[in-house]
Design a protein around this motif. Structure first.
Motif, PDB file in Angstrom:
ATOM      1  N   LEU A  77      -3.461 -10.990   2.482  1.00 23.39           N
ATOM      2  CA  LEU A  77      -3.839 -12.195   3.051  1.00 23.39           C
ATOM      3  C   LEU A  77      -4.861 -13.112   2.651  1.00 23.39           C
ATOM      4  N   ARG A  78      -5.951 -12.337   2.176  1.00 24.29           N
ATOM      5  CA  ARG A  78      -6.996 -13.025   1.339  1.00 24.29           C
ATOM      6  C   ARG A  78      -6.615 -13.518  -0.032  1.00 24.29           C
ATOM      7  N   SER A  79      -5.930 -12.712  -0.494  1.00 27.51           N
ATOM      8  CA  SER A  79      -5.535 -13.321  -2.242  1.00 27.51           C
ATOM      9  C   SER A  79      -4.496 -13.959  -2.328  1.00 27.51           C
ATOM     10  N   HIS A  80      -3.458 -13.615  -1.741  1.00 28.57           N
ATOM     11  CA  HIS A  80      -2.197 -14.382  -2.194  1.00 28.57           C
ATOM     12  C   HIS A  80      -2.053 -15.726  -1.117  1.00 28.57           C
ATOM     13  N   GLY A 129       0.634  -1.254   0.079  1.00 30.66           N
ATOM     14  CA  GLY A 129       0.167   0.112   0.011  1.00 30.66           C
ATOM     15  C   GLY A 129       0.810   1.260   0.074  1.00 30.66           C
ATOM     16  N   ASP A 130       0.486   1.963   0.906  1.00 35.78           N
ATOM     17  CA  ASP A 130       1.332   3.345   0.950  1.00 35.78           C
ATOM     18  C   ASP A 130       2.453   3.217   1.780  1.00 35.78           C
ATOM     19  N   GLY A 131       2.997   2.065   2.257  1.00 37.95           N
ATOM     20  CA  GLY A 131       4.203   2.043   2.909  1.00 37.95           C
ATOM     21  C   GLY A 131       4.419   2.667   4.028  1.00 37.95           C
ATOM     22  N   THR A 132       3.116   3.403   4.604  1.00 42.38           N
ATOM     23  CA  THR A 132       3.216   4.123   5.713  1.00 42.38           C
ATOM     24  C   THR A 132       2.487   3.658   6.986  1.00 42.38           C
ATOM     25  N   THR A 133       1.277   3.221   6.497  1.00 45.74           N
ATOM     26  CA  THR A 133       0.129   2.618   7.182  1.00 45.74           C
ATOM     27  C   THR A 133       0.468   1.408   8.191  1.00 45.74           C
ATOM     28  N   PRO A 134       0.293   1.147   9.331  1.00 45.52           N
ATOM     29  CA  PRO A 134       0.632  -0.151   9.768  1.00 45.52           C
ATOM     30  C   PRO A 134      -0.319  -1.179   9.247  1.00 45.52           C
ATOM     31  N   ALA A 135       0.147  -2.467   9.220  1.00 42.63           N
ATOM     32  CA  ALA A 135      -0.696  -3.574   8.617  1.00 42.63           C
ATOM     33  C   ALA A 135      -1.776  -3.850   9.248  1.00 42.63           C
ATOM     34  N   SER A 136      -1.965  -3.745  10.350  1.00 41.82           N
ATOM     35  CA  SER A 136      -3.271  -3.785  11.044  1.00 41.82           C
ATOM     36  C   SER A 136      -4.310  -2.808  10.626  1.00 41.82           C
ATOM     37  N   LEU A 137      -3.998  -1.787   9.916  1.00 40.90           N
ATOM     38  CA  LEU A 137      -5.026  -0.561   9.533  1.00 40.90           C
ATOM     39  C   LEU A 137      -4.957  -0.589   8.169  1.00 40.90           C
ATOM     40  N   ASN A 138      -4.075  -1.336   7.383  1.00 35.29           N
ATOM     41  CA  ASN A 138      -3.700  -1.504   6.002  1.00 35.29           C
ATOM     42  C   ASN A 138      -4.783  -2.483   5.287  1.00 35.29           C
ATOM     43  N   ASN A 139      -5.480  -1.842   4.326  1.00 40.74           N
ATOM     44  CA  ASN A 139      -6.283  -2.784   3.514  1.00 40.74           C
ATOM     45  C   ASN A 139      -5.814  -3.528   2.467  1.00 40.74           C
ATOM     46  N   HIS A 140      -4.343  -3.080   2.335  1.00 37.39           N
ATOM     47  CA  HIS A 140      -3.571  -3.979   1.580  1.00 37.39           C
ATOM     48  C   HIS A 140      -3.015  -5.196   2.198  1.00 37.39           C
ATOM     49  N   ALA A 141      -2.747  -5.058   3.360  1.00 35.52           N
ATOM     50  CA  ALA A 141      -2.231  -6.420   4.169  1.00 35.52           C
ATOM     51  C   ALA A 141      -3.522  -7.292   4.148  1.00 35.52           C
ATOM     52  N   TYR A 142      -4.610  -6.958   4.472  1.00 38.51           N
ATOM     53  CA  TYR A 142      -5.573  -8.121   4.242  1.00 38.51           C
ATOM     54  C   TYR A 142      -6.039  -8.433   3.137  1.00 38.51           C
TER      55      TYR A 142
END
Length: 309
Positions: free
Chosen positions: A223-226, A207-220
């Protein structure tokens, strides 16, 4: 979709009456609560989860009641995978006998980055062994009727610091695929019923490389896609860790986590549960939390609660 920390029976009852899906027994809770959970279930009259941190070693809450067990590092050094699975079952049976249904364990971060917060909480410096041993421990917990939770996705082992104390930045995402994410791939495949906890690490390239994973939609999304992970995703503690609490109130952090993709937002510190609920309602009404996101998370939690015997 909310899992607040509780400190005693009255606190737990009030938060459950407000409608939360689960409660988290904090390390500073009244130990008497561990003997009151079955009565609490009868009084509340609906399914709910009760979670605790019980990894073995230096993170095993209320060990004078729930028992003393070796650290994950010691387990991996002295036991086979089958023996670790049996140890997980032993721990799970004790937790379940007291009314606990979720264990925020095992840690499957890869040690080797020199972080005290990881250390012997990790099974190994080898990514595949960390995943294999973590999966065995999780299968043991699950066999006893306790939900295992792999943590801390996408990997805290090589972060720049401890998320309890402030911001922690991991290596860049392409590097994570070859190391830190391997235990999760192994564990998800070998213990598919387990849940996952998303940590507060900042991941460059995610994602933006600054948002913690727990609040980052790219992290989820990763998790779901990869990983094709369809189970429950918890946040790490949103109030007891400075990586979040330094910049956000609980009324800000919980809606942000749910909007990003968390199924249950976890926090430990004292809070006004109604203020948190109001903040979530406002986030839905103003479009911060998409209705589909709310529905998908609530369905996962409800499916989980329906399975509690």
């Amino acid at each position: 979709m909310l899992m607040p920390g509780v400190v005693n029976y009255g606190d737990a009852k009030a938060k459950l009456d407000a409608g939360v899906g689960g409660i988290f027994i904090t390390s500073w809770a009244d130990p008497a609560l561990l003997y009151q959970l079955h009565g609490l279930r009868e009084e509340v009259g609906r399914p709910f989860d009760v979670a605790i941190d019980f990894e073995g070693g230096r993170v095993q809450r209320f060990s004078h009641i729930l028992g003393e067990h070796p650290s994950p590092r010691d387990l991996a050094a002295t036991m086979t995978l089958d023996e670790v699975e049996a140890k997980g079952a032993e721990i799970g049976q004790t937790l379940r006998a007291h009314g606990i249904t979720v264990d925020f364990a095992p840690v499957i971060d890869v040690d080797g980055g020199g972080l005290e917060v990881v250390g012997d909480r990790s099974f190994s410096e080898d990514p595949r062994l960390a995943g294999d041993y973590g999966a065995a421990f999780a299968r043991g917990l699950e066999s006893a009727g306790v939900k295992a939770v792999f943590k801390h996705y996408p990997g805290h082992g090589r972060a720049s610091g401890d998320t309890h104390l402030g911001e922690a930045v991991t290596p860049a995402l392409p590097d994570m695929f070859g190391h830190d994410l391997i235990p999760f791939e192994e564990a998800f495949a070998q213990a598919p019923e387990a849940a996952v906890m998303v940590g507060h690490m900042v991941v460059p390239g995610l994602g933006d490389g600054t948002t913690p994973a727990s609040l980052n939609n790219h992290a989820y999304g990763l998790l779901r896609s990869h990983h094709n992970f369809n189970g429950l995703a918890y946040t790490d503690d949103l109030t007891g860790m400075a990586a979040i609490s330094n910049t956000m109130s609980i009324e800000q952090a919980v809606p942000a986590a749910l909007a990003a993709g968390a199924d249950q937002a976890l926090w430990s510190s004292a809070s006004d549960i109604n203020a948190v609920i109001d903040a979530c309602v406002y986030a839905v009404e103003t479009g911060q939390i998409h209705p589909y996101r709310l529905e998908s998370g609530a369905q996962r939690v409800q499916h989980r609660l329906d399975s509690i015997q």
